[in-house]
Design a protein around this motif. Structure first.
Motif, short mmCIF file in Angstrom:
data_model
loop_
_atom_site.label_atom_id
_atom_site.label_comp_id
_atom_site.label_asym_id
_atom_site.label_seq_id
_atom_site.Cartn_x
_atom_site.Cartn_y
_atom_site.Cartn_z
N ARG A 1 62.38 -38.90 -35.61
CA ARG A 1 63.04 -39.23 -34.55
C ARG A 1 61.75 -40.18 -33.65
N ASN A 2 62.27 -41.05 -33.02
CA ASN A 2 61.13 -41.89 -32.15
C ASN A 2 60.62 -40.92 -30.90
N ALA A 3 61.43 -40.57 -30.25
CA ALA A 3 61.04 -39.75 -28.95
C ALA A 3 60.60 -38.46 -29.34
N PRO A 4 59.23 -37.95 -29.18
CA PRO A 4 58.92 -36.60 -29.33
C PRO A 4 59.50 -35.56 -28.57
N LEU A 5 59.71 -34.37 -29.14
CA LEU A 5 60.39 -33.23 -28.67
C LEU A 5 59.59 -32.25 -27.99
N THR A 6 59.97 -31.55 -27.14
CA THR A 6 59.19 -30.30 -26.52
C THR A 6 59.96 -29.17 -26.46
N THR A 7 59.21 -28.14 -26.58
CA THR A 7 59.89 -26.76 -26.59
C THR A 7 60.78 -26.54 -25.37
N GLU A 8 60.11 -27.17 -23.96
CA GLU A 8 60.78 -27.14 -22.83
C GLU A 8 62.27 -27.77 -22.83
N SER A 9 62.35 -29.00 -23.54
CA SER A 9 63.42 -29.59 -23.39
C SER A 9 64.59 -29.11 -24.38
N LEU A 10 63.93 -28.76 -25.53
CA LEU A 10 65.01 -27.84 -26.62
C LEU A 10 65.42 -26.72 -25.98
N ASN A 11 64.71 -25.84 -25.30
CA ASN A 11 65.01 -24.54 -24.72
C ASN A 11 66.13 -24.70 -23.52
N LYS A 12 66.00 -25.76 -22.95
CA LYS A 12 66.82 -26.22 -21.84
C LYS A 12 68.03 -26.50 -22.41
N PHE A 13 68.22 -27.28 -23.37
CA PHE A 13 69.32 -27.92 -24.01
C PHE A 13 70.37 -26.87 -24.63
N PHE A 14 69.49 -26.29 -25.54
CA PHE A 14 70.48 -25.25 -26.40
C PHE A 14 70.55 -23.89 -25.49
N LYS A 15 70.13 -23.52 -24.56
CA LYS A 15 70.59 -22.37 -23.73
C LYS A 15 71.73 -22.72 -22.92
N GLU A 16 71.73 -24.13 -22.40
CA GLU A 16 72.92 -24.58 -21.52
C GLU A 16 73.85 -24.87 -22.24
N THR A 17 73.87 -25.26 -23.55
CA THR A 17 74.87 -25.45 -24.70
C THR A 17 75.64 -24.45 -24.97
N ILE A 18 74.75 -23.30 -25.47
CA ILE A 18 75.38 -21.83 -25.97
C ILE A 18 76.04 -21.40 -25.04
N THR A 19 75.49 -21.18 -23.77
CA THR A 19 76.25 -20.45 -22.66
C THR A 19 77.34 -21.44 -22.14
N SER A 20 77.56 -22.58 -22.17
CA SER A 20 78.74 -23.36 -21.77
C SER A 20 79.89 -23.54 -22.78
N ARG A 21 79.25 -23.76 -24.00
CA ARG A 21 80.15 -24.25 -24.92
C ARG A 21 80.64 -22.99 -25.92
N TYR A 22 79.87 -21.94 -26.12
CA TYR A 22 80.26 -20.89 -26.97
C TYR A 22 80.34 -19.70 -25.91
N MET A 23 80.16 -19.82 -24.66
CA MET A 23 80.41 -18.68 -23.79
C MET A 23 79.62 -17.45 -24.00
N LEU A 24 78.45 -17.57 -24.61
CA LEU A 24 77.43 -16.63 -24.74
C LEU A 24 76.69 -16.30 -23.50
N ASP A 25 76.52 -15.18 -23.05
CA ASP A 25 75.94 -14.81 -21.84
C ASP A 25 74.24 -15.26 -22.26
N GLY A 26 73.40 -15.61 -21.24
CA GLY A 26 72.26 -16.19 -21.76
C GLY A 26 71.27 -15.11 -21.97
#
Length: 274
Positions: free
Chosen positions: A127-152
């Motif tokens: 991909r063009n834009a570099p990824l950081t652990t912080e951005s991935l952490n934020k995205f996946f934790k928010e997605t998993i808790t909201s979309r799949y209803m898993l407690d953080g």
């Protein structure tokens, strides 16, 4: 009638006490569409659909070692500890993954062993834009808790070692309350989303976009760790793994032979007078 937003593999949907309830395809078990459907019932529904023509199965995930099978589920939706295909039987964990060698129908599976740790490993495309652990952490934790209803608190970590992203889900039986979704169900929903076969109504897939650029995956593998170690014997090893072990042993023996011969050539003899 109502729509089951979290499961497209259902029929006979009807509103009941403010929620949408439907019958899971293949088993007829009534499921609450306000939460995730258990993996066992989803696999049962998928096998029922595949018998009519189309065969679908994940490419890389560990549970696909034996391919999809038609599981036996309890009325609560969880896997029965013992699964069979004709006269061949094996024991599974709470994720429905085989944890013993295959035996005849006399096999005893005393209880359903819990999977307490699930590791989801994904390799992303360039991909063009570099990824950081912080951005991935934020995205996946928010997605998993909201979309799949898993407690953080069950999301242990999100690690990034380019190009690999690893998500750890940990859930002991003592920690899990009756209202919590199971990490095995979450992992199954997530894997289907990533591989383009969403279980959600209208194939409403997961849109993974970070820093205004889509994140695409080349490979996804799911590993399982049970509270009790699996019971595989050497005979269950794949031919490929056995070949690797043989090659390593041969290399070690060859190395020892070369070392002995080399030392013999370098040996010096001293003449002494008596």
């Amino acid at each position: 009638a109502c729509i089951c937003e979290k499961n497209k593999r259902v029929s006979n949907c009807r509103p009941l006490n403010g929620s949408c309830w439907c019958d899971s395809v293949g088993s007829g078990v009534s499921v609450n569409c306000g939460t995730l459907t258990s993996k066992c019932l989803l696999m049962k529904a998928e096998m029922t659909r595949s018998k009519s023509g189309r065969r679908e199965k994940p490419k890389d995930a560990f549970e696909n070692t034996d391919g999809l099978y038609d599981p036996e589920c309890e009325n609560t939706g969880v896997f029965k500890a013992k699964q069979c295909n004709g006269t061949t039987c094996w024991c599974v964990n709470t994720a429905g993954v085989r944890r013993t060698d295959k035996h005849d129908a006399d096999l005893k599976c005393n209880r359903l062993v819990r999977t307490t740790w699930i590791i989801i490993e994904m390799k992303h495309a360039e991909r063009n834009a570099p990824l950081t652990t912080e951005s991935l952490n934020k995205f996946f934790k928010e997605t998993i808790t909201s979309r799949y209803m898993l407690d953080g608190r069950y999301i242990s970590s999100v690690l990034y070692e380019k190009p690999y992203i690893t998500i750890d889900l940990k859930q002991d039986s003592s920690d899990k309350s009756s209202g919590d979704v199971d990490i095995a169900d979450v992992a199954y929903y997530f894997e289907k989303d990533v591989k383009g076969d969403s279980i959600f109504h209208n194939n409403n897939g997961l849109n993974i976009s970070i820093d205004n650029e889509e994140l695409r995956f080349e490979k996804t593998v799911v590993y399982y760790v049970d509270e009790i170690a699996p019971e595989f014997s050497m005979k269950s090893l794949t031919p490929g793994l056995i070949a690797v072990i043989v090659v390593v042993i041969v290399a070690i023996v060859a190395g020892i032979v070369v070392l002995v011969l080399t030392r013999r050539r370098k040996g010096k003899y001293v003449k002494a007078e008596v």
